[in-house]
Design a protein around this motif. Structure first.
Motif, PDB file in Angstrom:
ATOM      1  N   ALA A 317     -40.717 -10.788  12.473  1.00 10.69           N
ATOM      2  CA  ALA A 317     -40.659 -12.186  12.047  1.00 10.69           C
ATOM      3  C   ALA A 317     -39.239 -12.724  12.141  1.00 10.69           C
ATOM      4  CB  ALA A 317     -41.177 -12.321  10.615  1.00 10.69           C
ATOM      5  N   ARG A 318     -38.260 -11.914  11.774  1.00 13.44           N
ATOM      6  CA  ARG A 318     -36.870 -12.375  11.794  1.00 13.44           C
ATOM      7  C   ARG A 318     -36.315 -12.517  13.205  1.00 13.44           C
ATOM      8  NH1 ARG A 318     -32.232  -8.443   9.588  1.00 13.44           N
ATOM      9  NH2 ARG A 318     -32.767  -7.461  11.589  1.00 13.44           N
ATOM     10  N   ASP A 319     -36.609 -11.539  14.068  1.00  9.08           N
ATOM     11  CA  ASP A 319     -35.935 -11.479  15.366  1.00  9.08           C
ATOM     12  C   ASP A 319     -36.736 -12.036  16.533  1.00  9.08           C
ATOM     13  OD1 ASP A 319     -33.775 -10.180  14.113  1.00  9.08           O
ATOM     14  OD2 ASP A 319     -34.687  -8.208  14.412  1.00  9.08           O
ATOM     15  N   PHE A 320     -38.078 -12.065  16.433  1.00 12.20           N
ATOM     16  CA  PHE A 320     -38.882 -12.406  17.614  1.00 12.20           C
ATOM     17  C   PHE A 320     -39.954 -13.455  17.341  1.00 12.20           C
ATOM     18  CE2 PHE A 320     -37.469  -7.975  18.158  1.00 12.20           C
ATOM     19  CZ  PHE A 320     -36.700  -8.134  19.309  1.00 12.20           C
ATOM     20  N   THR A 321     -39.844 -14.166  16.219  1.00  9.46           N
ATOM     21  CA  THR A 321     -40.851 -15.173  15.877  1.00  9.46           C
ATOM     22  C   THR A 321     -40.197 -16.536  15.711  1.00  9.46           C
ATOM     23  OG1 THR A 321     -42.202 -13.517  14.747  1.00  9.46           O
ATOM     24  CG2 THR A 321     -42.651 -15.820  14.231  1.00  9.46           C
ATOM     25  N   ASP A 322     -40.814 -17.544  16.288  1.00  7.48           N
ATOM     26  CA  ASP A 322     -40.358 -18.925  16.122  1.00  7.48           C
ATOM     27  C   ASP A 322     -40.830 -19.411  14.753  1.00  7.48           C
ATOM     28  OD1 ASP A 322     -39.728 -21.585  16.209  1.00  7.48           O
ATOM     29  OD2 ASP A 322     -40.907 -22.054  18.004  1.00  7.48           O
ATOM     30  N   PHE A 324     -39.641 -22.158  13.067  1.00  7.68           N
ATOM     31  CA  PHE A 324     -39.275 -23.547  12.789  1.00  7.68           C
ATOM     32  C   PHE A 324     -40.495 -24.393  12.458  1.00  7.68           C
ATOM     33  CE2 PHE A 324     -35.271 -22.390  14.776  1.00  7.68           C
ATOM     34  CZ  PHE A 324     -34.365 -23.134  14.044  1.00  7.68           C
ATOM     35  N   ILE A 325     -40.392 -25.142  11.371  1.00  2.28           N
ATOM     36  CA  ILE A 325     -41.385 -26.152  10.998  1.00  2.28           C
ATOM     37  C   ILE A 325     -40.638 -27.472  10.963  1.00  2.28           C
ATOM     38  CG2 ILE A 325     -43.032 -26.936   9.258  1.00  2.28           C
ATOM     39  CD1 ILE A 325     -43.246 -24.044   8.307  1.00  2.28           C
ATOM     40  N   GLY A 326     -40.818 -28.279  12.003  1.00  2.00           N
ATOM     41  CA  GLY A 326     -39.987 -29.468  12.149  1.00  2.00           C
ATOM     42  C   GLY A 326     -38.560 -29.016  12.407  1.00  2.00           C
ATOM     43  N   GLY A 327     -37.626 -29.459  11.591  1.00  2.30           N
ATOM     44  CA  GLY A 327     -36.234 -29.038  11.756  1.00  2.30           C
ATOM     45  C   GLY A 327     -35.823 -27.947  10.808  1.00  2.30           C
ATOM     46  N   TRP A 328     -36.773 -27.419  10.014  1.00  4.18           N
ATOM     47  CA  TRP A 328     -36.466 -26.389   9.025  1.00  4.18           C
ATOM     48  C   TRP A 328     -36.963 -25.037   9.480  1.00  4.18           C
ATOM     49  CZ3 TRP A 328     -40.112 -23.911   5.500  1.00  4.18           C
ATOM     50  CH2 TRP A 328     -39.501 -23.095   4.552  1.00  4.18           C
ATOM     51  N   GLU A 329     -36.089 -24.035   9.415  1.00  2.00           N
ATOM     52  CA  GLU A 329     -36.486 -22.667   9.774  1.00  2.00           C
ATOM     53  C   GLU A 329     -36.852 -21.902   8.509  1.00  2.00           C
ATOM     54  OE1 GLU A 329     -35.080 -19.023  12.677  1.00  2.00           O
ATOM     55  OE2 GLU A 329     -33.538 -20.231  11.685  1.00  2.00           O
ATOM     56  N   MET A 330     -38.101 -21.478   8.435  1.00  3.23           N
ATOM     57  CA  MET A 330     -38.581 -20.729   7.280  1.00  3.23           C
ATOM     58  C   MET A 330     -37.883 -19.375   7.189  1.00  3.23           C
ATOM     59  SD  MET A 330     -42.444 -19.236   6.614  1.00  3.23           S
ATOM     60  CE  MET A 330     -43.206 -20.864   6.635  1.00  3.23           C
ATOM     61  N   PRO A 331     -37.410 -18.980   6.007  1.00  2.18           N
ATOM     62  CA  PRO A 331     -36.866 -17.622   5.862  1.00  2.18           C
ATOM     63  C   PRO A 331     -37.914 -16.583   6.250  1.00  2.18           C
ATOM     64  CG  PRO A 331     -36.322 -18.955   3.938  1.00  2.18           C
ATOM     65  CD  PRO A 331     -37.286 -19.762   4.762  1.00  2.18           C
ATOM     66  N   ALA A 332     -37.489 -15.545   6.950  1.00  2.47           N
ATOM     67  CA  ALA A 332     -38.440 -14.544   7.450  1.00  2.47           C
ATOM     68  C   ALA A 332     -39.251 -13.916   6.324  1.00  2.47           C
ATOM     69  CB  ALA A 332     -37.693 -13.457   8.226  1.00  2.47           C
ATOM     70  N   GLY A 333     -38.615 -13.665   5.188  1.00  2.28           N
ATOM     71  CA  GLY A 333     -39.302 -13.025   4.081  1.00  2.28           C
ATOM     72  C   GLY A 333     -40.445 -13.840   3.518  1.00  2.28           C
ATOM     73  N   MET A 334     -40.393 -15.169   3.671  1.00  2.00           N
ATOM     74  CA  MET A 334     -41.446 -16.015   3.127  1.00  2.00           C
ATOM     75  C   MET A 334     -42.781 -15.813   3.822  1.00  2.00           C
ATOM     76  SD  MET A 334     -39.707 -19.692   2.185  1.00  2.00           S
ATOM     77  CE  MET A 334     -41.312 -20.367   1.744  1.00  2.00           C
ATOM     78  N   GLY A 398     -45.231 -17.201  18.482  1.00  2.00           N
ATOM     79  CA  GLY A 398     -45.503 -18.183  17.443  1.00  2.00           C
ATOM     80  C   GLY A 398     -45.883 -17.505  16.138  1.00  2.00           C
ATOM     81  N   MET A 399     -45.789 -18.224  15.033  1.00  2.00           N
ATOM     82  CA  MET A 399     -46.122 -17.663  13.724  1.00  2.00           C
ATOM     83  C   MET A 399     -47.616 -17.372  13.589  1.00  2.00           C
ATOM     84  SD  MET A 399     -43.742 -19.568  10.861  1.00  2.00           S
ATOM     85  CE  MET A 399     -44.097 -21.262  11.374  1.00  2.00           C
ATOM     86  N   PHE A 400     -48.441 -18.004  14.443  1.00  2.00           N
ATOM     87  CA  PHE A 400     -49.886 -17.820  14.316  1.00  2.00           C
ATOM     88  C   PHE A 400     -50.288 -16.355  14.472  1.00  2.00           C
ATOM     89  CE2 PHE A 400     -54.137 -17.534  16.239  1.00  2.00           C
ATOM     90  CZ  PHE A 400     -54.879 -18.114  15.225  1.00  2.00           C
ATOM     91  N   ALA A 401     -49.585 -15.613  15.341  1.00  4.89           N
ATOM     92  CA  ALA A 401     -49.925 -14.201  15.552  1.00  4.89           C
ATOM     93  C   ALA A 401     -49.778 -13.420  14.247  1.00  4.89           C
ATOM     94  CB  ALA A 401     -49.044 -13.598  16.638  1.00  4.89           C
ATOM     95  N   LEU A 402     -48.664 -13.606  13.545  1.00  3.41           N
ATOM     96  CA  LEU A 402     -48.463 -12.911  12.280  1.00  3.41           C
ATOM     97  C   LEU A 402     -49.459 -13.391  11.217  1.00  3.41           C
ATOM     98  CD1 LEU A 402     -44.570 -12.729  12.051  1.00  3.41           C
ATOM     99  CD2 LEU A 402     -46.129 -10.778  11.968  1.00  3.41           C
ATOM    100  N   ILE A 403     -49.748 -14.696  11.214  1.00  4.29           N
ATOM    101  CA  ILE A 403     -50.688 -15.238  10.234  1.00  4.29           C
ATOM    102  C   ILE A 403     -52.088 -14.655  10.449  1.00  4.29           C
ATOM    103  CG2 ILE A 403     -51.870 -17.346   9.474  1.00  4.29           C
ATOM    104  CD1 ILE A 403     -49.205 -18.825  10.025  1.00  4.29           C
TER     105      ILE A 403
END
Length: 499
Positions: A317-322, A324-334, A398-403
């Protein structure tokens, strides 16, 4: 009117004590999972950015050692509760140690301070975790069946509510300062202690006050010294041979983690052998203890994949996942909170499903539930194989894979973890109840340790190897699920009337 003429009114009601334990465990899990969400990220962050600056391999091994120790300590924690404290005091004392550990982690300083804090949290969780689950089981009679399973599912929802909140707020605060995040975890544990201390006398009555050995009316028996010496000797000889032959190196964190894995396996096998042959059990109890061992193996395999959420999947999540939600990058731990959100949504649905199926005389037995959970675990990692291939091509996934992976894992978790907890509490002989609940968490310890070692193989500089790491988990978990399907009739026969 005779109140016995209306039994259906209480068919879906649960003891109020369940909600006391729900609240206490919710805050304890807030502290544990909130801290866990930032743990490997903190350890692998460069010292210049106030992290520990450890390599991924070392951080993965430390993560595995810590999370394994958290659950491994539930075995002596169960023994202390069964023989000395009683479950109630064990839970409270454990919570105090956990809070102290998180306060130590909140102190900026050397790695020695950091590892001391981890040790306090591990010791405290060993006292609290297995024993609070034992208290949940004590709220229900052994013949309560699906209602008991539903109660554990509700309890499990409390675990994940705390986990969800912790994995939202602790990573957010840690974005500003790592140690503020650790400090927030201590505050969460304090809330749990207050809730347990204030409400347990009223709603738990005398449940868990007396040690199990005393309340069961049996005398304390001294441990079989020769068996204990034999187990220790086997462990030490095995470690010496593996070190001598060059298979492990106990001078490194990875080597220590590998050695601990061997120790867990050997001691657990020795413990079961001792209980079966020297525990004073009848034939039916021996068969049911044998089933607990089979469930132990299944849960260890499940957690070895599932707990990569905070190791390899967290690093992905930290190194290989996009993110960004709009202009904000979600912390990986979240992103860790996604699993908890799914559990909160689906735990009551799954719990109600078991009850409704039982009402129609459709009882899905524990082995089948384990099979489904393991296969869903494999399906989640199959999704990650595709995401890793995307990352290997040079594009962030994309984050969808992890979700989607967390969704499949969450449903799998609901078919295994609360059901396994419930089955263990029902299958355990009365005088070994706390210890058997501890054994259940030792399975989690082994799984967490393996997850940390696998996470240590996650090399950001070797992206092409990532699909194979995830694919290996697919084969192991799906294969284990198929074995549970095939062996289901045999396991059910040994379980007897226990669902």
């Amino acid at each position: 009117m005779d109140i016995t003429s209306k039994p259906s009114n209480d068919s879906f009601k649960h003891p109020k004590g369940l909600y006391v334990l729900f609240t206490a465990e919710m805050w304890e899990r807030f502290s544990y999972y909130g801290m866990r969400a930032i743990l490997i990220l903190f350890m692998t962050t460069d010292v210049a950015y106030e992290g520990l600056g450890l390599t991924t391999e070392t951080a993965g091994a430390v993560y595995g050692l810590y999370t394994a120790s958290v659950y491994l300590m539930t075995l002596p924690g169960g023994w202390l509760a069964d023989n000395i404290f009683g479950q109630r005091k064990a839970v409270f004392y454990g919570g105090v140690l956990i809070m102290i550990g998180h306060l130590i982690l909140a102190i900026p300083g050397s790695p020695i301070i950091f590892f001391t804090g981890l040790a306090f949290v591990a010791l405290g969780t060993g006292l609290l975790k297995g024993n609070i689950s034992t208290l949940v089981g004590e709220l229900y009679s052994k013949d309560s069946g699906a209602k008991r399973d539903a109660g554990f599912s509700i309890f499990y929802m409390g675990i994940n509510l705390g986990s969800f909140l912790g994995q939202i707020f602790v990573p957010l605060l840690a974005e500003y300062n790592w140690h503020l995040g650790f400090g927030l975890a201590a505050v969460g544990m304090l809330f749990g202690l207050i809730a347990f201390k204030v409400y347990s006398p009223k709603y738990l009555a005398d449940i868990g006050v007396e040690p199990k050995v005393k309340s069961a009316g049996v005398e304390k028996t001294s441990s079989n010294t020769s068996i204990s010496i034999l187990i220790i000797a086997i462990v030490l000889i095995s470690l010496f041979l593996l070190q001598f032959l060059g298979y492990i190196d106990v001078t490194t964190a990875t080597g220590i983690a590998q050695a601990l894995g061997l120790i867990i396996v050997l001691i657990t096998m020795g413990y079961f052998i001792n209980i079966l042959f020297n525990g004073g059990l009848n034939t039916i109890e021996k068969k049911q203890v044998g089933v607990i061992f089979i469930l132990f193996v299944g849960i260890a395999i499940f957690w070895s994949g599932f707990e990569q959420a905070a190791s390899s999947l967290n690093l992905f999540a930290r190194d290989f996942t996009d993110r960004f939600i709009g202009g904000w990058e979600m912390p990986a731990g979240m992103l860790q909170s996604v699993n908890s959100a799914f559990i909160i949504i689906f735990a009551p649905i799954i719990g109600a499903l078991w009850v409704k199926l039982a009402a129609r005389n459709i009882n899905i037995r524990t082995p089948l539930k384990f099979a489904v959970g393991l296969i869903l675990l494999g399906a989640g990692f199959w999704v990650m194989v595709g995401a890793a291939n995307v990352a290997a091509s040079g594009t962030k996934a994309g984050m969808f894979a992890l979700i989607l992976t967390y969704f499949l894992h969450s449903i799998g978790e609901l078919t295994i973890s609360p059901v396994g907890l419930s089955a263990t509490s029902k299958l355990s002989p009365a005088k070994y109840l706390g210890q058997m609940m501890g054994i259940w968490f030792v399975g989690a310890a082994l799984g967490n340790l393996i997850a940390g070692l696998i996470g240590g193989n996650f090399d950001p500089e070797n992206v092409l190897e990532m699909p194979n790491i995830f694919l290996n988990v697919v084969w192991v978990s799906v294969g284990a699920g198929i074995i549970f399907l095939v062996a289901g009739p045999f396991i059910k026969k040994w379980m007897g009337d226990v669902n």
